[in-house]
Write a protein that holds these residues in place. Structure first.
Motif, PDB file in Angstrom:
ATOM      1  N   ASP A   1       0.823  -1.209   0.000  1.00  0.00           N
ATOM      2  CA  ASP A   1       0.000   0.000   0.000  1.00  0.00           C
ATOM      3  C   ASP A   1       0.857   1.257   0.000  1.00  0.00           C
ATOM      4  OD1 ASP A   1      -2.484   1.249  -0.104  1.00  0.00           O
ATOM      5  OD2 ASP A   1      -2.598   1.482   2.071  1.00  0.00           O
ATOM      6  N   GLU A   2       1.963   1.212  -0.725  1.00  0.00           N
ATOM      7  CA  GLU A   2       2.877   2.344  -0.834  1.00  0.00           C
ATOM      8  C   GLU A   2       3.104   2.672  -2.303  1.00  0.00           C
ATOM      9  OE1 GLU A   2       4.332   4.306   1.331  1.00  0.00           O
ATOM     10  OE2 GLU A   2       3.631   3.318   3.176  1.00  0.00           O
ATOM     11  N   ALA A   3       2.707   3.880  -2.720  1.00  0.00           N
ATOM     12  CA  ALA A   3       2.939   4.283  -4.112  1.00  0.00           C
ATOM     13  C   ALA A   3       4.424   4.341  -4.419  1.00  0.00           C
ATOM     14  CB  ALA A   3       2.284   5.645  -4.366  1.00  0.00           C
ATOM     15  N   GLY A   4       5.222   4.753  -3.448  1.00  0.00           N
ATOM     16  CA  GLY A   4       6.661   4.847  -3.663  1.00  0.00           C
ATOM     17  C   GLY A   4       7.327   3.518  -3.923  1.00  0.00           C
ATOM     18  N   ALA A   5       6.650   2.420  -3.579  1.00  0.00           N
ATOM     19  CA  ALA A   5       7.223   1.093  -3.792  1.00  0.00           C
ATOM     20  C   ALA A   5       7.410   0.770  -5.262  1.00  0.00           C
ATOM     21  CB  ALA A   5       6.321   0.038  -3.154  1.00  0.00           C
ATOM     22  N   LEU A   6       6.744   1.509  -6.134  1.00  0.00           N
ATOM     23  CA  LEU A   6       6.758   1.207  -7.562  1.00  0.00           C
ATOM     24  C   LEU A   6       7.788   2.028  -8.328  1.00  0.00           C
ATOM     25  CD1 LEU A   6       2.964   1.261  -7.432  1.00  0.00           C
ATOM     26  CD2 LEU A   6       4.160  -0.724  -8.329  1.00  0.00           C
ATOM     27  N   MET A   7       8.537   2.896  -7.613  1.00  0.00           N
ATOM     28  CA  MET A   7       9.425   3.840  -8.294  1.00  0.00           C
ATOM     29  C   MET A   7      10.840   3.741  -7.762  1.00  0.00           C
ATOM     30  SD  MET A   7       6.865   7.134  -8.478  1.00  0.00           S
ATOM     31  CE  MET A   7       6.334   7.009  -6.763  1.00  0.00           C
TER      32      MET A   7
ATOM     33  N   LEU B   1      -2.261  -2.710  -3.623  1.00  0.00           N
ATOM     34  CA  LEU B   1      -3.514  -2.956  -2.902  1.00  0.00           C
ATOM     35  C   LEU B   1      -4.688  -2.310  -3.623  1.00  0.00           C
ATOM     36  CD1 LEU B   1      -5.110  -3.922  -0.403  1.00  0.00           C
ATOM     37  CD2 LEU B   1      -4.468  -1.758   0.704  1.00  0.00           C
ATOM     38  N   ALA B   2      -4.556  -1.046  -4.000  1.00  0.00           N
ATOM     39  CA  ALA B   2      -5.642  -0.351  -4.684  1.00  0.00           C
ATOM     40  C   ALA B   2      -5.966  -1.010  -6.017  1.00  0.00           C
ATOM     41  CB  ALA B   2      -5.267   1.109  -4.883  1.00  0.00           C
ATOM     42  N   ALA B   3      -4.951  -1.414  -6.752  1.00  0.00           N
ATOM     43  CA  ALA B   3      -5.181  -2.033  -8.058  1.00  0.00           C
ATOM     44  C   ALA B   3      -5.933  -3.353  -7.922  1.00  0.00           C
ATOM     45  CB  ALA B   3      -3.851  -2.249  -8.773  1.00  0.00           C
ATOM     46  N   LEU B   4      -5.608  -4.151  -6.897  1.00  0.00           N
ATOM     47  CA  LEU B   4      -6.306  -5.424  -6.708  1.00  0.00           C
ATOM     48  C   LEU B   4      -7.715  -5.208  -6.192  1.00  0.00           C
ATOM     49  CD1 LEU B   4      -3.413  -7.635  -5.286  1.00  0.00           C
ATOM     50  CD2 LEU B   4      -4.506  -7.815  -7.533  1.00  0.00           C
TER      51      LEU B   4
ATOM     52  N   LEU C   1       8.949  -6.042  -5.275  1.00  0.00           N
ATOM     53  CA  LEU C   1       9.208  -4.725  -5.855  1.00  0.00           C
ATOM     54  C   LEU C   1      10.569  -4.302  -5.328  1.00  0.00           C
ATOM     55  CD1 LEU C   1       5.662  -3.144  -5.414  1.00  0.00           C
ATOM     56  CD2 LEU C   1       6.702  -3.967  -7.531  1.00  0.00           C
ATOM     57  N   VAL C   2      11.605  -4.579  -6.094  1.00  0.00           N
ATOM     58  CA  VAL C   2      12.974  -4.508  -5.585  1.00  0.00           C
ATOM     59  C   VAL C   2      13.888  -3.787  -6.564  1.00  0.00           C
ATOM     60  CG1 VAL C   2      12.838  -6.560  -4.125  1.00  0.00           C
ATOM     61  CG2 VAL C   2      13.399  -6.816  -6.544  1.00  0.00           C
ATOM     62  N   GLY C   3      15.000  -3.288  -6.028  1.00  0.00           N
ATOM     63  CA  GLY C   3      16.018  -2.667  -6.849  1.00  0.00           C
ATOM     64  C   GLY C   3      17.193  -3.580  -7.109  1.00  0.00           C
ATOM     65  N   ARG C   4      17.170  -4.765  -6.515  1.00  0.00           N
ATOM     66  CA  ARG C   4      18.220  -5.773  -6.729  1.00  0.00           C
ATOM     67  C   ARG C   4      17.612  -7.137  -6.436  1.00  0.00           C
ATOM     68  NH1 ARG C   4      19.793  -3.445  -1.852  1.00  0.00           N
ATOM     69  NH2 ARG C   4      21.620  -2.378  -2.714  1.00  0.00           N
ATOM     70  N   PRO C   5      18.200  -8.228  -6.917  1.00  0.00           N
ATOM     71  CA  PRO C   5      17.726  -9.561  -6.532  1.00  0.00           C
ATOM     72  C   PRO C   5      18.107  -9.848  -5.076  1.00  0.00           C
ATOM     73  CG  PRO C   5      19.052  -9.634  -8.540  1.00  0.00           C
ATOM     74  CD  PRO C   5      19.268  -8.294  -7.929  1.00  0.00           C
ATOM     75  N   TYR C   6      17.273 -10.639  -4.416  1.00  0.00           N
ATOM     76  CA  TYR C   6      17.555 -11.061  -3.042  1.00  0.00           C
ATOM     77  C   TYR C   6      17.625 -12.585  -2.966  1.00  0.00           C
ATOM     78  CZ  TYR C   6      17.174  -6.327  -1.286  1.00  0.00           C
ATOM     79  OH  TYR C   6      17.403  -4.993  -1.033  1.00  0.00           O
TER      80      TYR C   6
ATOM     81  N   GLY D   1       2.753   0.557 -12.682  1.00  0.00           N
ATOM     82  CA  GLY D   1       3.219  -0.770 -12.313  1.00  0.00           C
ATOM     83  C   GLY D   1       2.207  -1.604 -11.567  1.00  0.00           C
ATOM     84  N   ALA D   2       1.408  -0.983 -10.691  1.00  0.00           N
ATOM     85  CA  ALA D   2       0.413  -1.749  -9.938  1.00  0.00           C
ATOM     86  C   ALA D   2      -0.659  -2.304 -10.860  1.00  0.00           C
ATOM     87  CB  ALA D   2      -0.212  -0.866  -8.856  1.00  0.00           C
ATOM     88  N   HIS D   3      -1.107  -1.492 -11.815  1.00  0.00           N
ATOM     89  CA  HIS D   3      -2.077  -1.999 -12.786  1.00  0.00           C
ATOM     90  C   HIS D   3      -1.481  -3.133 -13.612  1.00  0.00           C
ATOM     91  CE1 HIS D   3      -4.448   2.013 -12.619  1.00  0.00           C
ATOM     92  NE2 HIS D   3      -5.039   1.097 -11.881  1.00  0.00           N
ATOM     93  N   ALA D   4      -0.219  -2.985 -14.003  1.00  0.00           N
ATOM     94  CA  ALA D   4       0.434  -4.042 -14.779  1.00  0.00           C
ATOM     95  C   ALA D   4       0.543  -5.330 -13.965  1.00  0.00           C
ATOM     96  CB  ALA D   4       1.823  -3.574 -15.223  1.00  0.00           C
ATOM     97  N   LEU D   5       0.878  -5.213 -12.678  1.00  0.00           N
ATOM     98  CA  LEU D   5       0.943  -6.400 -11.815  1.00  0.00           C
ATOM     99  C   LEU D   5      -0.429  -7.055 -11.685  1.00  0.00           C
ATOM    100  CD1 LEU D   5       3.365  -5.078  -9.087  1.00  0.00           C
ATOM    101  CD2 LEU D   5       3.702  -7.197 -10.383  1.00  0.00           C
TER     102      LEU D   5
END
Length: 769
Positions: free
Chosen positions: A401-407, A433-436, A524-529, A551-555
Motif C-alpha cells: 500500500d505504498e505508491a513509492g514502492a513502484l518507483m 492494494l488499490a489495483a487489486l 518490488l525490488v532494486g536488486r535480486p535477493y 506498475g500496480a495496474h500491470a501487476l
C-alpha cells in the motif's frame, strides 16, 4: 571563438545550478558541502554560461511555470553576454523526465527484463519529446554500467548484468531520446559498477580485459547509436580517477571510438579530484587535470572551471589550446541544437501551445505496456497463478500500500519530492492494494501491512498472519524502499551488506508460510535477493523491480491472467548463501566446483522467466557445420503457440568457447530476439551471427576472433538450454576493433521454416551457411 576573451570562453564550460538550497535534500554526493548559490546573478552571467542545471528537477515546479522561468533565464543570459549565446538546459531522465507531474516510467532493470529494444526506444522518444516541449536540451541518461555486484545500491539503475543486453537496450533508449532532438548522456564512463564490495564510489580493481569485454561494449554500442554526450565515472580504477584519465576520456573515447560530442562531469567530480581522490592540491589543479583528461563541461555548477581555471590559464598551468578544444565541442553542440540560429527563440513549445500536460494518457499507456512486458514470473507451483475471479485474497506486506514502492531513486517523487512532503506527488500512482481492490476480477481483498521495510514488531506480523489464515490466497508484497545516500534500502548510496530481504521481511514471509494458506510473493525490488529458504514453499513468485506509475495496474493484469507474463531476468537471483559479488558472466573458477566452501550459483538464473502459456519450440533442421572467422552463421528457431493466450518468447543464444587464449566466461549472451505469437500462431526467427560476436580480448590486449571449436547454446534462459550446437570456426585469427559487428541480424517470418511442425521438442532449427 576568435573574437571571444578567455573569460567568455571559460564561461561556456560550466553549468549553473539555479534554485539549489541546503533545505532541498541531497540528490548528489556531498551536495550540501559543494552546492553554493551564486551571490550575484548578473555578474555570473555577464560573460554567458554553458549550461543550466535542473530547472525542473530541483524543486517541484508546475510545468508551464518552469517553462516560463527557463525562457526568462535564457533571455537574461542572451542579453548579458556579447554574443547572445543561450545555455544548454539539462535534466535527469532515467525513469522519464525528473520533473513534477511528469510520467514515471519503469526503471532500467525493467527495461532489461522486457528484452524489448523497440518498446524502450518508443519510451525514449516520448521522454525526449516531453523534454523538448519544455525547453530542455540534454538528458542525463541512460546508465550503461553493467551490474557486477548485486550489493551495489545503484543496481536498480542498471539494465542488467550482461553487456549485450545492456548495450542493445541502452542503445535503443539513446536512439529514442536523440530522435526527439535531445542530447542523451551515457553514464558512467567507465567502471563505476565494479567498485569493491559493492560500495558506492569505492575504488575499482579490475583488469583491462574485464573493462574491455564486459564494461565497455554497452558504451561502444550506444556511441554507434548516435549519442552526443558522455559523463565520467566517479570512481578510480587501479588508482586513476576517471575524471582525470586522458587514457579513457581522450585516447579511448575520442581516438579509438571517434567520439566528437561533449564530455560532461558527473556532479562535483572535478572537485572530488581534490577532496576525495587527493590527486589535486587545489581547485585550479583539479580543473587542469579534468580539462587535460578530456572533460569539457563542469556540472552541476561552477567551481573549478570558474575563477580557478582562469587563474590556471594566467599562470600557465593550463594551455589556452585546451580551453579552445573544449569550447569548440560545446559550441558545435549548441549549433547542432539550433541555439545559435538567428531565429532561435527561448520560448518553449509548451508555452506556445499553452499545454503543460506531461503525463498524458498516451504516456501512461506506454508506461503500462513496458511494465507489463517487464514483469517476471519466477515460480508458479501447480498453477497458483493466475488468480481466479472473486477469490478471497489477503494482501499484506510493506510494499502493498505504498505508491513509492513502484518507483526508483531517480524518479522525481523519490529523488526530489520526498524532500517536499507538503507538495502532492504530482502524478497518480495506484498501489498494488488499490489495483487489486479495483480489479475487474472482483477479488475480496483484506489488508495488513505486517511490517515496514525496516523495523516492525510481532504484533504487526500477527495481524498479517490472521489476515492470511482467513483468505484463500495470500499475496505478500515485499521489497525495497528506493532512496539516496542511506535514506533507503536501494538506490544511489544505499548499498547492502548482504542479500537477505531488508529488515524483518523474511520473518514476515516465514510466518505467512506457516499459515498453510498459499502464498504468492510479489517483489518490488532494486536488486535480486536471496530467497532460497522460502522459494520451494511459495505458491508463486512474481518480480516487478520498480515498474513505475502504472506498475500496480500491470501487476494486477498479470496476477489476474489478463496479461500473460513474458519478462525475463536481467540479473540472476542468488542461491543459498550466496552473498558474494557474482553474476552468470563468470569464468569457470567463478562458478566454484568443490574447491571452496562457498559455491556460486543461481536460484533463478539470468534470462529466466515463466509463462501461463509456454511457447512450443519446434524442431526444424540440423545444426553443426563450419563458420568462417570473417563470415556469418545462421540459426533458425521455429516457435508455435498452442495456447488460447497471446504468448511471447525470448530466444536466447549463448556462446561457449571451450578453448581460448585467456579464461573466458563459461557462456555469454550474443543474441536475444523477442518473438510474439498470437494464439495458434507459428513463427520462425532467423538469426545471422557474425564471427565478430565471438571476439574477446587476448593476451596482448587486442580483441581477436579465433579459429577452432565453439558452442552455440540456444534456449529460454542461461540455464534452460534447448539445443547446443558445436561449430568449427575456420580461417585465420582476426583482429577486430571498434568497427566490429556487435549485433546479429534478426528476421522473423510467419509459419514453421520448411517443416511440417509436427515434432515438438526443446530444440530450435539450427543450420549453417
Amino acid at each position: 571563438m576568435a573574437r571571444m576573451t578567455v573569460r567568455e570562453k571559460v564561461a561556456q564550460l560550466f553549468g549553473v545550478w539555479v534554485g539549489i538550497d541546503s533545505a532541498g535534500g541531497d540528490v548528489a554526493p556531498h551536495q550540501h558541502e559543494l552546492a553554493v548559490i551564486a551571490s550575484d546573478w548578473d555578474e555570473l552571467i555577464r560573460d554567458g554560461i554553458g549550461q543550466l542545471t535542473r530547472a525542473f528537477g530541483t524543486v517541484p515546479v508546475e510545468p508551464l511555470a518552469g517553462a516560463r522561468a527557463v525562457a526568462r533565464t535564457q533571455r537574461q543570459i542572451m542579453q548579458a553576454g556579447r554574443f547572445g549565446i543561450p545555455a544548454v538546459v539539462h535534466e535527469e531522465c532515467l525513469t522519464g523526465l525528473a520533473a513534477w507531474q511528469a510520467t514515471v516510467y519503469p526503471s532500467p532493470l525493467c527495461w532489461g527484463a522486457s528484452f524489448d529494444p523497440q518498446l524502450v526506444e518508443r519510451m525514449g522518444a516520448r521522454i525526449g519529446r516531453t523534454m523538448r516541449r519544455l525547453g530542455v536540451h540534454q538528458g542525463l541518461a541512460p546508465v550503461l554500467d553493467v551490474a557486477r555486484d548485486l550489493r551495489w545500491g545503484r543496481v536498480e539503475e542498471t539494465i542488467g548484468e550482461d553487456p549485450y543486453l545492456v548495450g542493445t537496450i541502452g542503445s535503443a533508449y539513446v536512439r529514442g531520446v536523440e530522435s526527439a532532438g535531445i542530447v542523451a548522456t551515457l553514464k558512467h564512463f567507465v567502471g563505476y559498477s565494479a567498485s569493491r564490495a559493492g560500495r558506492n564510489l569505492a575504488p575499482v580493481s579490475i583488469g583491462p580485459r574485464e573493462r574491455a569485454d564486459v564494461l565497455l561494449p554497452p558504451f561502444e554500442m550506444a556511441l554507434r547509436a548516435g549519442v552526443r554526450s558522455v559523463m565520467n565515472a566517479y570512481t578510480d580504477m587501479d588508482g586513476m580517477p576517471a575524471a582525470s584519465d586522458p587514457g579513457i576520456l581522450t585516447d579511448l573515447l575520442r581516438g579509438t571510438y571517434g567520439f566528437t560530442g561533449t564530455v560532461v562531469a558527473d556532479y562535483f567530480a572535478i572537485t572530488f579530484l581534490q577532496t576525495l581522490h587527493n590527486v589535486a592540491g587545489s581547485e585550479a589543479q583539479a580543473a587542469a587535470l579534468a580539462l587535460r583528461a578530456g572533460i569539457d563541461v563542469e556540472l552541476p555548477t561552477v567551481k573549478c572551471f570558474g575563477q580557478p581555471l582562469l587563474d590556471a590559464v594566467e599562470s600557465g598551468e593550463v594551455e589556452p589550446a585546451l580551453i579552445d578544444r573544449a569550447l569548440e565541442r560545446v559550441l558545435r553542440q549548441k549549433c547542432e541544437l539550433g541555439l545559435l540560429d538567428a531565429h532561435w527563440s527561448p520560448q518553449p513549445a509548451a508555452l506556445e501551445e499553452g499545454d503543460g500536460e506531461i503525463d498524458d494518457a498516451e504516456s501512461r499507456a506506454l508506461a503500462r505496456q513496458l511494465a507489463q512486458r517487464s514483469i517476471v514470473l519466477l515460480r508458479n507451483e501447480g498453477g497458483a497463478l493466475p488468480l481466479a475471479p472473486g477469490r478471497r485474497i489477503a494482501v499484506v506486506g510493506p510494499r502493498a500500500d505504498e505508491a513509492g514502492a513502484l518507483m526508483g531513486c531517480y524518479s522525481f517523487p523519490l529523488h526530489v519530492g520526498v524532500h517536499h512532503p507538503d507538495v502532492p506527488m504530482g502524478v497518480e500512482v495506484p498501489t498494488v492494494l488499490a489495483a487489486l481492490r479495483e480489479d475487474p476480477a472482483g477479488y475480496q481483498v483484506t489488508y495488513a501491512q505486517g511490517v515496514p521495510v525496516l523495523g516492525g514488531d510481532e504484533e504487526g506480523i500477527a495481524e498479517a498472519v490472521r489476515a492470511a489464515r482467513e483468505a484463500e490466497v495470500c499475496v505478500v508484497v515485499l521489497g525495497d524502499k528506493a532512496g539516496l545516500f542511506g535514506a533507503g534500502t536501494s538506490g544511489e548510496g544505499c548499498d547492502a551488506t548482504d542479500l537477505r530481504l531488508p529488515g524483518r521481511q523474511e520473518q514476515l514471509l516465514e510466518a505467512l508460510l506457516e499459515t498453510g494458506t498459499p502464498v504468492v510473493l510479489v517483489l518490488l525490488v532494486g536488486r535480486p535477493y536471496e530467497l532460497s529458504r522460502q522459494a520451494d514453499r511459495l505458491a508463486a513468485v512474481v518480480c516487478g523491480f520498480f515498474p513505475g506509475e502504472e506498475g500496480a495496474h500491470a501487476l494486477a493484469d498479470v496476477l489476474s491472467g489478463r496479461v500473460n507474463p513474458s519478462g525475463r531476468l536481467p540479473v540472476s537471483f542468488p542461491a543459498a548463501g550466496v552473498n558474494q559479488p557474482w553474476t552468470y558472466l563468470a569464468a569457470p573458477l567463478g562458478h566454484g566446483g568443490g574447491v571452496s566452501n562457498i559455491e556460486q550459483s543461481a536460484l533463478y538464473p539470468f534470462g529466466h522467466g515463466l509463462s501461463y502459456a509456454p511457447v512450443t519450440w519446434v524442431e526444424a533442421g540440423q545444426g553443426g557445420g563450419l563458420w568462417p572467422t570473417d563470415g556469418t552463421y545462421r540459426l533458425s528457431v521455429s516457435l508455435r503457440n498452442d495456447s488460447p493466450l497471446p504468448a511471447s518468447e525470448v530466444v536466447q543464444v549463448y556462446l561457449h568457447d571451450p578453448v581460448a587464449d585467456v579464461a573466458r566466461p563459461v557462456q555469454k549472451l550474443i543474441a536475444a530476439p523477442r518473438v510474439d505469437l498470437e494464439p495458434g500462431a507459428a513463427r520462425t526467427v532467423t538469426i545471422d551471427l557474425h564471427a565478430d560476436l565471438t571476439a574477446y580480448t587476448g593476451r596482448d590486449g587486442l580483441r581477436q576472433v579465433d579459429p577452432g571449436e565453439v558452442e552455440l547454446r540456444v534456449g529460454a534462459s542461461s540455464a534452460d538450454i534447448r539445443r547446443t550446437v558445436s561449430v568449427t570456426m575456420t580461417g585465420a585469427r582476426r583482429e577486430v576493433g571498434f568497427d566490429r559487428v556487435m549485433e546479429p541480424v534478426v528476421t522473423v517470418a510467419d509459419g514453421i521454416g520448411g517443416v511440417d511442425g509436427a515434432a515438438a521438442l526443446g530444440n530450435g532449427s539450427l543450420s549453417a551457411r
